[in-house]
Enzyme design. Structure first.
Site, PDB file in Angstrom:
ATOM      1  N   GLY A  26       0.789  -1.287   0.297  1.00 14.91           N
ATOM      2  CA  GLY A  26       0.092  -0.164   0.368  1.00 14.91           C
ATOM      3  C   GLY A  26       1.037   1.095   0.216  1.00 14.91           C
ATOM      4  N   ARG A  27       2.175   1.040   0.621  1.00 16.66           N
ATOM      5  CA  ARG A  27       2.784   2.212   0.798  1.00 16.66           C
ATOM      6  C   ARG A  27       3.163   2.392  -0.120  1.00 16.66           C
ATOM      7  NH1 ARG A  27       3.363  -0.973   4.815  1.00 16.66           N
ATOM      8  NH2 ARG A  27       5.221  -2.298   5.741  1.00 16.66           N
TER       9      ARG A  27
HETATM   10  C1  G6Q Z   1      -0.596   0.160   3.356  1.00 15.50           C
HETATM   11  C2  G6Q Z   1      -1.076   0.153   4.714  1.00 15.50           C
HETATM   12  C3  G6Q Z   1      -2.405   0.743   4.571  1.00 15.50           C
HETATM   13  C4  G6Q Z   1      -3.530   0.343   3.524  1.00 15.50           C
HETATM   14  C5  G6Q Z   1      -4.506   0.930   4.101  1.00 15.50           C
HETATM   15  C6  G6Q Z   1      -5.534   0.352   3.078  1.00 15.50           C
HETATM   16  O1  G6Q Z   1       1.128  -0.179   3.477  1.00 15.50           O
HETATM   17  O2  G6Q Z   1      -0.804  -1.298   4.282  1.00 15.50           O
HETATM   18  O3  G6Q Z   1      -1.719   1.485   4.984  1.00 15.50           O
HETATM   19  O4  G6Q Z   1      -3.131   1.291   2.053  1.00 15.50           O
HETATM   20  O5  G6Q Z   1      -5.057   0.624   4.970  1.00 15.50           O
HETATM   21  O6  G6Q Z   1      -5.481  -0.673   2.262  1.00 15.50           O
HETATM   22  P1  G6Q Z   1      -6.998  -0.807   1.432  1.00 15.50           P
HETATM   23  O7  G6Q Z   1      -6.273   0.150   0.379  1.00 15.50           O
HETATM   24  O8  G6Q Z   1      -6.063  -2.446   0.845  1.00 15.50           O
HETATM   25  O9  G6Q Z   1      -7.743   0.061   1.764  1.00 15.50           O
END
Ligand code: G6Q
Length: 554
Positions: free
Chosen positions: A279-280
């Site tokens: 995600g990040r």
């Molecule tokens: C990032 C994390 C977290 C994630 C959010 C949103 O590395 O996993 O910040 O991006 O919890 O998750 P979704 O994109 O699955 O909604």
């Protein structure tokens, strides 16, 4: 490449990190050089300010104001080799499962590989898949930007709202703000992330649903906050335009086609990515669709080229001249041997106002870990706390503590040589502040200097600046999409370097997963019509009871 091969080149194969001779040597060195100051180092070597610098992908890094000598650097490189850093770098780039707890590759570098190159993971060329999604994104972004993509009533889209949280929000917001100069000004971009209804209400209160497009970004398409806000958006849209409007006003970015379909968004309007994108680390995947709509596919391509240029630099440059390696190792030195608990990120660029917030997730979610990859408890400090604000604003608030507090706060100054908005000599003034701050932190002002200025004896101690406070300066010609890509990749890779030294998994986030689960049980107790039988600790029980008694529904 066997993508299943575990990446086992780290300290786990050479005994605990802190027992290693290279770590012990650094500990002794830190003790032996405790009294050396930046004043000494600069006095001993007049060329230090041009020698302890490195360049790559258009970024110039001056690390001469870090509290290191050549001997320190040599010991840090020894540690890097002992931790098999070069092999760890290759493991990431070749798609090995460096995310060991989730048994996955972390292949964000594939998102910016040029068309025509290849990288196979589990027998599939991921570059051609990436390019296919980029091409669909470009077609869509162009249609929104030139008005061919209209809303349900045939009106042009004027507002684009990204709904997402964490990695599906922070990168897109940061990139939009950073590259606003290149954005199409007749489009309004907004970002809704918080489950606090205020976020959605304020983002939409002055908008016309007929001219508004929602991009729902969620890798999993199960995240409570995002689905809740997406439902609010669907209700807001269909109340004005009817159920049939969803196809023209909603698109999704996700890896979960079924979830997208269940929500009611046609998968023809879905842009995919892959489980090997964390995600990040996803702002340059389809999660960056809002960025592409704002700045256009060509500028988005420039940004990807900037990321890629830093990837090439990171993968191919010797450790001694490698920007992410230098930044990563200097961070380890400050964190584990000088005892600094935080890093201040200080961009002297208003467009980078969300960059510290973005970096907080990138660095702290990646390296905020207490066990090594094999599950042993770390007996050393891992990821430091990142924080910051743009200069010069920060100078009028927290810089006091950085200059004269009792803690060491290493600073990353970031500045640009050319202004995007020239206005008289204001950019020169901005940069004069940046340079002066780094200088003052390094060299301070001695009691003698203060006395020589005729300061009354009583006030003299208050006006002394010890100096010897470490900082790095990243200087870039101009804040372009290419430069932003290179800058983000610099931090992504320096996080990985540190994770390799600390032998932690920089790509999982079990702490975030916990947060996603905890609220579910409490939500049911809050919602229950009857007084629930609360089984928490006495504090949580009392807080829930008081909240239920005092809340107002309207
Ligand atoms: C990032 C994390 C977290 C994630 C959010 C949103 O590395 O996993 O910040 O991006 O919890 O998750 P979704 O994109 O699955 O909604």
């Amino acid at each position: 490449m066997d993508a299943k091969a575990p990446a086992t080149n780290g300290p786990a194969t050479g005994g605990p990190l802190t027992q290693r001779p290279q770590w012990q040597a650094l500990l002794q060195h830190a003790q032996a050089t405790r009294d050396r100051t930046l004043r000494d180092w600069f006095a001993d070597d007049p060329k230090r300010g041009t020698r302890l610098v490195a360049e790559g992908a258009g970024l110039y890094l001056d690390y001469s104001r870090q509290r290191v000598g050549d001997d320190t650097l040599a010991l840090l490189f020894d540690l890097a080799h002992a931790c098999a850093l070069p092999a760890r770098i290759q493991a990431m780039f070749t798609g090995q499962h460096v995310n060991v707890t989730e048994d996955r590759a972390a292949l964000h570098v594939a998102l910016r590989m040029p068309a025509g190159t290849r990288l196979e993971v589990d027998g599939t060329d991921v570059v051609s898949e990436v390019q296919a999604v980029l091409s669909r994104m470009s077609g869509f972004a162009d249609r929104v930007r030139d008005g061919r993509w209209t809303g349900a009533t045939g009106q042009r889209i004027r507002n684009v709202i990204n709904i997402g949280i964490g990695g599906s929000d922070l990168g897109p917001v940061m990139a939009y703000e950073a590259l606003r100069h290149y954005s199409q000004r007749d489009l309004t971009l907004r970002f809704v992330s918080n489950v606090d209804p205020t976020d959605f209400i304020e983002a939409t209160r002055d908008l016309d649903p007929a001219q508004t497009l929602f991009i729902v970004c969620s890798k999993t398409f199960t995240t409570q906050e995002t689905l809740t806000n997406a439902r609010a958006a669907r209700d807001w849209c269909t109340a004005a335009l009817g159920e049939g409007a969803i196809a023209r006003h909603f698109v999704a970015v996700s890896t979960n086609a079924e979830g997208v379909r269940d929500f009611g968004i046609d998968t023809d309007n879905m842009f995919g990515f892959w489980d090997w994108v964390g995600g990040r680390y996803s702002m340059d995947s389809a999660i960056g669709l809002s960025t592409m709509v704002a700045i256009g596919p060509a500028h988005f391509g420039d940004m990807l080229a900037g990321f890629h240029a830093m990837d090439v630099h990171f993968r191919g440059t010797p450790l001694e001249r490698n920007l992410p390696v230098l930044m990563g190792l200097l961070g380890v030195w400050n964190n584990d041997f000088l005892g600094a608990a935080t890093v201040a990120v200080l961009p002297y660029a208003q467009y980078l106002k969300r960059f510290p917030a973005y970096l907080q997730q990138l660095t702290m979610e990646s390296n905020g870990k207490h066990v090594t990859r094999d599950g042993s408890r770390c007996d050393y400090q891992t990821g430091p706390i990142y924080w910051g604000e743009p200069g010069t604003n920060g100078q009028h608030s927290f810089y006091q503590l950085i200059h004269q507090g009792t803690r060491i706060v290493p600073c990353d100054f970031i500045g640009f040589c050319q202004p995007l908005n020239p206005l008289d000599r204001q950019h020169d003034l901005l940069m004069a502040n940046l340079f002066a701050q780094g200088e003052a932190l390094a060299f301070g002002k001695s009691l003698q200097q203060v006395q020589d200025e005729g300061t009354p004896e009583r006030l003299a101690p208050h006006r002394v600046f010890d100096g010897n406070r470490p900082s790095s300066t990243i200087l870039v010609d101009r804040l372009t999409p290419h430069a932003l890509g290179a800058l983000v990749a610099l931090y992504e890779h320096s996080v990985y370097v540190q994770g390799a030294i600390w032998d932690i998994d920089s790509f999982d986030q079990w702490g975030v997963e916990l947060g996603k689960q905890l609220a579910r049980r409490t939500e049911a107790e809050i919602a229950s019509a009857q007084a629930p039988s609360l089984q928490h600790d006495s504090s949580t029980n009392a807080l829930i009871t008081r909240y239920r008694a005092h809340r107002r529904r309207k």
